[in-house]
Structure formats: structure tokens, C-alpha cells
Design an enzyme around this catalytic site. Sequence first.
Site, short mmCIF file in Angstrom:
data_model
loop_
_atom_site.label_atom_id
_atom_site.label_comp_id
_atom_site.label_asym_id
_atom_site.label_seq_id
_atom_site.Cartn_x
_atom_site.Cartn_y
_atom_site.Cartn_z
N MET A 18 21.01 51.08 45.82
CA MET A 18 20.04 49.98 45.63
C MET A 18 19.36 49.62 46.96
SD MET A 18 20.65 46.18 44.05
CE MET A 18 21.87 45.68 45.26
N VAL A 19 20.12 49.48 48.03
CA VAL A 19 19.51 49.10 49.31
C VAL A 19 18.78 50.30 49.92
CG1 VAL A 19 19.94 48.22 51.64
CG2 VAL A 19 21.29 47.38 49.73
N GLY A 109 26.48 46.13 56.97
CA GLY A 109 27.78 45.61 56.58
C GLY A 109 27.62 44.72 55.38
N SER A 110 28.33 43.62 55.38
CA SER A 110 28.29 42.71 54.22
C SER A 110 28.85 41.36 54.64
CB SER A 110 29.16 43.28 53.10
OG SER A 110 29.44 42.27 52.16
N SER A 111 28.48 40.34 53.90
CA SER A 111 28.95 38.98 54.24
C SER A 111 30.46 38.83 54.01
CB SER A 111 28.20 37.94 53.40
OG SER A 111 28.40 38.22 52.01
N CYS A 112 31.08 39.83 53.37
CA CYS A 112 32.51 39.69 53.11
C CYS A 112 33.35 39.97 54.36
CB CYS A 112 32.97 40.60 51.98
SG CYS A 112 33.05 42.32 52.47
N TYR A 139 37.41 46.71 52.23
CA TYR A 139 35.99 46.96 52.51
C TYR A 139 35.57 46.21 53.77
CZ TYR A 139 30.91 46.97 51.49
OH TYR A 139 29.54 47.12 51.56
N LYS A 143 33.98 47.66 57.28
CA LYS A 143 32.67 47.22 57.78
C LYS A 143 32.79 46.60 59.18
CE LYS A 143 29.96 48.69 54.61
NZ LYS A 143 28.94 49.70 54.95
N PRO A 166 24.04 41.79 55.30
CA PRO A 166 23.35 41.16 54.17
C PRO A 166 24.30 40.33 53.32
CG PRO A 166 23.01 43.55 54.19
CD PRO A 166 24.10 43.25 55.15
N HIS A 182 28.65 44.25 40.80
CA HIS A 182 28.69 42.89 41.31
C HIS A 182 28.32 41.94 40.18
CE1 HIS A 182 28.14 45.19 45.12
NE2 HIS A 182 29.00 44.30 45.54
N ARG A 212 27.82 31.56 45.49
CA ARG A 212 27.36 32.81 46.10
C ARG A 212 25.90 32.66 46.52
NH1 ARG A 212 31.91 33.45 46.28
NH2 ARG A 212 33.24 35.21 45.66
N ASP A 272 38.58 34.70 41.30
CA ASP A 272 37.35 34.03 41.76
C ASP A 272 36.85 34.63 43.07
OD1 ASP A 272 37.86 30.53 40.72
OD2 ASP A 272 36.80 32.21 39.77
O1 GFB Z 1 29.78 39.79 42.89
P1 GFB Z 1 31.27 39.84 42.82
O2 GFB Z 1 31.91 40.93 42.04
O3 GFB Z 1 31.85 39.94 44.29
O4 GFB Z 1 31.85 38.44 42.22
P2 GFB Z 1 32.12 38.92 45.47
C1 GFB Z 1 31.29 37.22 42.57
C2 GFB Z 1 31.90 36.13 41.70
O5 GFB Z 1 31.38 36.29 40.35
C3 GFB Z 1 33.43 36.17 41.57
C4 GFB Z 1 32.45 36.17 39.43
O6 GFB Z 1 33.91 34.85 41.59
C5 GFB Z 1 33.64 36.78 40.18
O7 GFB Z 1 34.85 36.36 39.59
N1 GFB Z 1 32.13 36.88 38.18
C6 GFB Z 1 32.00 36.28 36.97
C7 GFB Z 1 31.95 38.20 38.02
N2 GFB Z 1 31.77 37.18 36.01
C8 GFB Z 1 31.74 38.41 36.64
C9 GFB Z 1 31.54 39.74 36.17
O8 GFB Z 1 31.38 40.00 34.96
N3 GFB Z 1 31.55 40.72 37.12
C10 GFB Z 1 31.73 40.46 38.44
N4 GFB Z 1 31.70 41.50 39.31
N5 GFB Z 1 31.95 39.21 38.94
C11 GFB Z 1 31.96 41.14 46.80
C12 GFB Z 1 32.89 42.02 47.60
O9 GFB Z 1 32.64 39.92 46.59
O10 GFB Z 1 30.78 40.82 47.52
C13 GFB Z 1 32.18 43.26 48.06
O11 GFB Z 1 34.02 42.35 46.80
C14 GFB Z 1 30.85 42.92 48.70
O12 GFB Z 1 32.99 43.94 48.97
C15 GFB Z 1 30.04 42.00 47.84
O13 GFB Z 1 31.09 42.31 49.93
C16 GFB Z 1 28.76 41.61 48.53
O14 GFB Z 1 30.86 38.27 45.90
O15 GFB Z 1 33.27 38.03 45.12
#
Ligand code: GFB
Length: 311
Positions: A18-19, A109-112, A139, A143, A166, A182, A212, A272
Site C-alpha cells: 500500500m505505501v 518504521g511505524s508508530s508502534c 515488529y 523497526k 508513519p 489492520h 488510533r 485492544d
Molecule cells: O489496526 P490494528 O489491527 O492494529 O487494531 P494496532 C487497532 C484497534 O482496532 C485494536 C481494533 O484495538 C483492535 O482490537 N479492531 C476492532 C480491529 N475490530 C478490528 C478488526 O476487525 N480487525 C483489526 N485488525 N482490528 C498495529 C500493529 O497495531 O498498528 C502493527 O500491530 C502496526 O505492527 C500498525 O504498527 C500500524 O493499531 O493495534
Amino acid sequence: MHYNLKSKRVFVAGHRGMVGSAIVRRLKDEGCEVLTATRSELDLKNQAAVQKWFEINKPDAVFLAAAKVGGIFANDNFPADFLYDNLMIEANIIKAAFDVNVEKLLFLGSSCIYPKLADQPIKEAALLEGALEPTNEWYAIAKIAGIKLCQAYRKQHGADYISAMPTNLYGTGDNYDLQSSHVMPALIRKIDDAKKAGDPTVTMWGTGTPLREFMHADDCADALVFLMKEYSGHEHVNIGSGQETSIMALMEMICAASGYDGDIIKDLSKPDGTPRKLMDSTKLRKLGWQPEISLKEGLARTIAEFRSLDL
Ligand code: GFB
């Protein structure tokens, strides 16, 4: 400080992601020659193959956008893949770039990378000041190692290698697989599926309370090209929109934009993750860059693109 991309040979590692694909689109305005390599042409985890590719192709500049990425569930369940793959990809590319005298390299990298409970908004200086979020520490460590490797080549050899962090990205070419994606693409797909199937409910992972920050991939690509041209420094640079929302509010925004009025079910068996990760992007703003795509506009565009995929 200004690095002119005109007539340069610019390798975009990860050009199909994507990026990476957004960077390729954005580079069309720069008068440079864009170099790419598909996975079948070049295994970035194979050091000898990467070294050979760089010796043959001799890029002048590199956007290191190749990585193994994924959402919270994928990161939490495949730690070895996220740590090993990303360490190998970044180490191979940064070393090979140095060996063929690449003039400028930008590592993504990433904000994580920041501590789970960092003061918000998170400044670049918060790096390594506290424990990481357990679901994506693998991850994050990879990074952080990439940032440090770029800093090490700058310190030891004067290499102009920079890093950018980012925030959560979404947009064209995102991953819509519900296990590895995500949150943004996952919710867009789940809500569209529920609407098409006439389901009375749609499931959200976790409590919906985490916050987020989101940025459209096209804004991020523009920021990355801007930094490649205008920034040269030891410290990484945050790329944030300053626009954050709770997951529940995001869910409601997507339901409204998708015309779905079913009930939202919380799957509390899913994590979460970090409660909040809003970055302080003052450093980038002071350099002269601002995002242009609002969450509302980006969401509308992305939902329309998703529907055209007919998944
Ligand atoms: O985007 P996400 O998977 O990653 O989850 P992070 C963000 C929030 O959305 C979490 C909630 O609190 C999830 O529990 N969420 C709710 C969901 N429903 C869903 C769903 O159906 N799918 C997903 N995926 N999430 C990532 C890092 O963290 O951020 C990566 O694990 C990377 O390494 C990325 O840094 C940018 O924002 O929590």
C-alpha cells in the site's frame, strides 16, 4: 540539505504494498527513474541476492517500504515472522545500499515503536523510554533496529540514511484479509459484507475504546518524498495526521458511510492493544509538510475503492 531526485535512479523496495505503490505514484512528478523488483525477482530476505541486485542496478536513492506488516491479530500470533522477516529485509537492504554508495535512503518504521503508555502526543524522543505494547513488540523491535542501523551507518560512515515513523495508514491497495489486516480495511470489509448479506449485527474486536490516529497512504507517500528531498538527520521523524478517533467512533463512521444500520457486537476475546498512539508531528510540520486528506474524505474514497474490488 535539499536532495534533488531529478534524473536519479530510485529503488522503491516494497513497491506493490500500500505505501510502496503510493510512493511509486507520487514519484511520477519527480523526473526520476523508479526501480522496482517483485518478490519473484528478488527475495529481500536473501542477503546474497540483495547484494547482487544492488551491484547490478546501482540505485542512487532507496525508499525502504518493504516489510512484513499486519494488524494486531497477525502481529500477536506470528511473532517470529514479524521479527525475523523485518530484521532480514532491512539489514540486507541497508547494508547493500551502503556497499554500492547509495546517496540517500529512507527507512519506514511505524508508530508502534513507542512505549505502550508513552505520554501523548508522542514525541520522537520517547523512543525506548518504556515497555512496548506486547501484541506488536516483535515488529516494533525490528523497526527500532532499522532506525538504529540507519543511525549507525550515519555515525560510522556519514551515510545519509533517514527514518520515518508513519501512523496507522489506510487507502489504495490495502490488505483486506480479515485475519491479517489492520482495523480500517477490516471494518470496511466486515460492514460491507454485513450490509450485502443483510446481517443484523457486525463484530468489532475488543472494547472499541482504544484511540488510533489515521493517515491516508497518499498523504504518507507525499510526506516520505518530502523528507527524502528535505530532511537529513540522525533522529527519525513522525508522520502523523493529528486526527485520531476511537475504534467505536470509527465503526460508527464506516457504518454511516456504508449505509449499514445493524448492531455492533464486541468480540472481547480479541485484544485492544495499546490504548492510544497519537504522535507529535511538530518536527515534520516545522520542516514544512502538512497532510491534506481528512479522515472523512479518505474514508469515503477508500470505501468506494473497496467496493470496486468486488471481494
Ligand atoms: O489496526 P490494528 O489491527 O492494529 O487494531 P494496532 C487497532 C484497534 O482496532 C485494536 C481494533 O484495538 C483492535 O482490537 N479492531 C476492532 C480491529 N475490530 C478490528 C478488526 O476487525 N480487525 C483489526 N485488525 N482490528 C498495529 C500493529 O497495531 O498498528 C502493527 O500491530 C502496526 O505492527 C500498525 O504498527 C500500524 O493499531 O493495534
